[in-house]
Design an enzyme around this catalytic site. Sequence first.
Site: not given
Length: 433
Positions: A13, A40
């Site tokens: 992230d 993601g």
Amino acid sequence: MACVVVVGSQWGDEGKGKVVDLLAERADIVARFQGGNNAGHTVVFSGQTYILHLIPSGIFHQGKLAVLGNGVVVDPEALIEEIDGLAKLGVEVGDNFKVSDEANLIMPYHKAMDRLRESLKGEGKIGTTGRGIGPAYEDKMARSGVRVSDLRRKDERAFCDRLKSIVEEKNVLMRSHFKSDAVFDVSEIFDRYAALYERIAPHLCDTSLLLNQAIDAGQSVLFEGAQGTLLDVDHGTYPFVTSSSTVAGGACTGCGVGPTKITGVLGIVKAYTTRVGEGPLPTELRDDPVGAILQERGQEIGATTGRVRRCGWFDAVVVRESARLNGMSGLAITKLDVLDSLETVKIAVAYRDPEGNEVASLPHHVGTLAELTPIYEELPGWQSSTRGLRDYGRLPAAAQAYLERIAELTGVPLVLVSTGPSREETIVLEELF
Ligand code: GDP
């Protein structure tokens, strides 16, 4: 010609999505080499936000090729959903997207077992996304995996026989170990996956051949890592790790490209530290107002899971380790703007063990790491907005000093600074492609 591996240098992230998207403009091909739809990547451009879980962000760029290498595990349903979702947004996914026919598939039993296993673990849970990625990698290594190419019609009989023995074993496990009533049916799985295969088939090829031919022809490739170095199955904070090789070396095995072809390794580093899920995080600011500021200003919520990320100060010990493991040639520091309001900023430069000894490198045992307390260096904050700045010289002197101290402590030169989520909000110090 440049072949650059872009890796997360902390626990994931770090903002890889944005940086890869930005650099994709300069490369010919963007290839993913590990992980599955547990990544993601958030990409923001022209005022729109896109979240990609599987397809490399190169897909947003006209004339570029996006590749899923053999090291990726593919959930065909999730992949098709992502392709359809992109089509709805007007993003074309056709000849510009290739999938390795050697990639392993995530099967329905992988997803079921992932969730059951995690729920059985209770307190000791790893914090997986429950998408079957770990179990798919387990089966790959146990040689019980299913590759995309196994679904070819002409191999149907041999494949069904093999699948039958795999599924029988899974059903025994489901009943006896997981105490589940769910029973997997071979022909049901085969029919479902054969239909999905038809949709994926146009994208399949030998991606190692394709990439090597492209490199030999002088094209540039960006290898996009998912997760982060400290989540690497070998070098991360085991067992709180992901099930693949997230370090730069993983790009070689996960794409079938030799190490001599790689020309650079860019480490993406957040200007502070975050971690989602379980496991030690030495600089964590738990129940601390600064932790809350980082969480809020940095919008530290997982793009895939919606889980709130734990936040802490920048940990130079972690990034130094990461620089070594990846052979990092450049640093890209993201989310500098999140620190804008702070009076002072801290960097962990070493740790102290319970006996009071200084520890300069990252221990490889998770229990040992959990016992250490960080030794901080405190620097003045800049308390002015860096948001959207594109020129290094316009950064406040204190922000420059902070960045330069990070480069010094990690021994890796700074090549890019990100000052906001969108493509434009970036300072590029050195062109990699
Ligand atoms: P990735 O998995 O490494 O790509 O990271 P994520 O995409 O999950 O998280 C990065 C988040 O930070 C996304 O919401 C980005 O839009 C955002 N982001 C990336 N760079 C910056 C930056 O420099 N400043 C701010 N404020 N947000 C950023």
